[in-house]
Design an enzyme around this catalytic site. Structure first.
Site, PDB file in Angstrom:
ATOM      1  N   TYR A  46      32.381 -45.877 -25.432  1.00  0.00           N
ATOM      2  CA  TYR A  46      31.233 -46.596 -24.882  1.00  0.00           C
ATOM      3  C   TYR A  46      31.659 -47.889 -24.171  1.00  0.00           C
ATOM      4  O   TYR A  46      30.896 -48.472 -23.417  1.00  0.00           O
ATOM      5  CB  TYR A  46      30.201 -46.926 -25.966  1.00  0.00           C
ATOM      6  CG  TYR A  46      29.490 -45.713 -26.547  1.00  0.00           C
ATOM      7  CD1 TYR A  46      29.660 -44.452 -26.004  1.00  0.00           C
ATOM      8  CD2 TYR A  46      28.637 -45.838 -27.637  1.00  0.00           C
ATOM      9  CE1 TYR A  46      29.024 -43.339 -26.534  1.00  0.00           C
ATOM     10  CE2 TYR A  46      27.984 -44.731 -28.172  1.00  0.00           C
ATOM     11  CZ  TYR A  46      28.187 -43.483 -27.615  1.00  0.00           C
ATOM     12  OH  TYR A  46      27.548 -42.390 -28.141  1.00  0.00           O
ATOM     13  N   LYS A  75      38.651 -36.490 -34.629  1.00  0.00           N
ATOM     14  CA  LYS A  75      38.913 -35.211 -33.953  1.00  0.00           C
ATOM     15  C   LYS A  75      40.420 -35.186 -33.709  1.00  0.00           C
ATOM     16  O   LYS A  75      40.907 -35.044 -32.577  1.00  0.00           O
ATOM     17  CB  LYS A  75      38.093 -35.151 -32.649  1.00  0.00           C
ATOM     18  CG  LYS A  75      38.062 -33.808 -31.983  1.00  0.00           C
ATOM     19  CD  LYS A  75      37.290 -32.756 -32.740  1.00  0.00           C
ATOM     20  CE  LYS A  75      37.391 -31.419 -32.019  1.00  0.00           C
ATOM     21  NZ  LYS A  75      36.906 -30.289 -32.824  1.00  0.00           N
ATOM     22  N   ASP A 108      33.183 -32.028 -35.807  1.00  0.00           N
ATOM     23  CA  ASP A 108      32.329 -30.825 -35.743  1.00  0.00           C
ATOM     24  C   ASP A 108      32.035 -30.314 -37.144  1.00  0.00           C
ATOM     25  O   ASP A 108      30.902 -29.935 -37.471  1.00  0.00           O
ATOM     26  CB  ASP A 108      32.950 -29.740 -34.859  1.00  0.00           C
ATOM     27  CG  ASP A 108      34.453 -29.615 -35.016  1.00  0.00           C
ATOM     28  OD1 ASP A 108      35.059 -30.448 -35.719  1.00  0.00           O
ATOM     29  OD2 ASP A 108      35.048 -28.677 -34.450  1.00  0.00           O
ATOM     30  N   ASP A 162      22.478 -40.523 -36.551  1.00  0.00           N
ATOM     31  CA  ASP A 162      21.157 -39.990 -36.203  1.00  0.00           C
ATOM     32  C   ASP A 162      20.912 -38.667 -36.931  1.00  0.00           C
ATOM     33  O   ASP A 162      19.799 -38.404 -37.400  1.00  0.00           O
ATOM     34  CB  ASP A 162      21.029 -39.778 -34.694  1.00  0.00           C
ATOM     35  CG  ASP A 162      20.475 -41.010 -33.995  1.00  0.00           C
ATOM     36  OD1 ASP A 162      20.379 -42.056 -34.667  1.00  0.00           O
ATOM     37  OD2 ASP A 162      20.143 -40.937 -32.809  1.00  0.00           O
TER      38      ASP A 162
END
Ligand code: NAD
Length: 358
Positions: A142, A191, A223, A251
């Site tokens: 970000y 990851k 994942d 979230d």
């Protein structure tokens, strides 16, 4: 003790839920002999209307000087044009940046009396859910280098996930420290099978694990973590992860609890100054109707007491009061089910105050 709190009621239901929270803090102050002094400041849509900017300089200065910042919510349809240069949420990004708040703590708690709010089956939820997600907030993709360019005549875009050891170390430390205060289990999510930045992340977490022998550490690929959160959320205690993975997983975790009006959050930095806010937005659809659930903001104030003021007992008293009110069957509209007693924002606030006083 005396604590200075900068209060940002913001927009929509923000002022309504903040008002009840301040009442709760007043009772806590009286009961435990603390003094909370408040400075109310503008940020978000109301600041755009009054000052032409979502984060006025005065607001920033007052927040910087205070011991903690308590925020309702910002935004609303009036300022929601995605092409607008000035937007309410710039206030949040501006505050996090200026206060150097690099860690977001998002507890995803499903209290036993609200079990039915979860979209998950009873056999999975069992007696409730209690996870804390520690998300890195000021680094990663970000904030990394990005660009739009034409390569061999084809338009392309890129964003960069970059972390340095210092950034990973400070967030991992909060992950371990949070686990130490809870059930001493830390899951680091990355990851690392694909991303170099994740391999560095994992090695820093493993190095730090040696300093926290009591904490049980495991690693999950993001994942798999996303699947495990719905398959068996109770396997988690504390999850520490990067900015983008934390954004998505927190979230997901809040959806698993099924009650957006119940979830608090804290943004923390190096010192004790933190910013505390509910995870929900300004809920313009119900603003001004007196029906918003104030509990997420009240629980955010409990986090403020715990993380910025080290008032653990006082924080617990608020959390227990909220649980007791739910056990008594009181519900705002968003968490209402058949057979329960429906109350509005003010009454819910009063009920929590009464429990604390009792
Ligand atoms: P929202 O969280 O405001 O509302 C989503 C739904 O949940 C709505 O139906 C709302 O009525 C309900 N809800 C939310 N909080 C509630 C509460 N305390 N009690 C009862 N019901 C509640 O999300 P949205 O509708 O996507 O966004 C509305 C505005 O809020 C937008 O302008 C958005 O940009 C802003 N927003 C701000 C923040 C923040 O200030 N941190 C976070 C998210 C969204």
């Amino acid at each position: 003790m005396k604590y200075n709190v900068a209060v940002i009621p913001g927009d929509g239901i923000g002022p309504e839920v903040i008002e009840e929270t301040i009442k709760v803090l007043k009772i806590i102050g009286e009961k435990f002999g603390h003094r909370f002094d408040y400075e109310y400041v503008l940020a978000g849509g109301c600041a755009i209307d009054k000052e032409g900017t979502p984060l006025p300089e005065e607001t920033l200065e007052i927040c910087k000087k205070s011991d903690a910042v308590l925020l309702g919510a910002v935004g609303g349809p009036k300022w929601d044009d995605p092409t607008a240069k000035i937007r309410p949420e710039q206030a949040l990004l501006g505050l996090r940046g200026a206060l150097n708040l690099y860690c977001n703590l998002r507890p995803a708690v499903l209290y036993a009396p609200l079990k039915n709010e979860s979209p998950l089956k009873d056999s999975i939820v069992k007696d409730g859910i209690d996870i804390c997600i520690v998300r890195e907030l000021t680094g990663g993709i970000y904030f990394g280098e990005r660009g739009l360019e034409t390569v061999d005549g084809v338009k392309s875009a890129y964003d960069t996930e970059r972390y340095n050891v210092k950034e990973i170390t400070r967030i991992a430390k909060i992950g371990f420290e949070t686990a130490m205060k809870r059930n001493k289990k830390l899951t680091s999510v990355d990851k690392a099978n694909i991303l170099e930045s994740s391999r560095l992340w994992r090695s820093v977490v493993n190095d730090m694990a040696k300093d926290y022998p009591e904490v049980e550490v495991n690693h999950l690929y993001v994942d798999n973590a996303a699947m495990q959160l719905v398959k068996d959320p109770n396997q988690f205690d504390v999850i520490v992860t990067s900015n983008i993975f934390g954004d998505i997983l927190s979230d997901e975790a809040s959806m698993v609890t099924g009650s957006i009006g119940m979830l608090p959050s804290a943004s923390l930095g190096e010192g004790t100054l933190g910013m505390y806010e509910p995870i929900h937005g300004s809920a313009p659809d119900i603003a001004g109707k007196g029906i918003a659930n104030p509990l997420a903001t009240i629980l955010s104030a409990a986090m403020m007491l715990r993380y910025s003021f080290s008032l653990d007992e006082e924080a617990k008293v608020i959390e227990n009061a909220v649980l007791a009110v739910l056990e008594d069957g009181y519900r705002t509209g968003d968490i209402m089910t058949e057979g329960k007693k429906k109350v509005g924002t003010v009454e819910m606030g009063k009920l929590v105050c009464k429990k604390i006083e009792a």
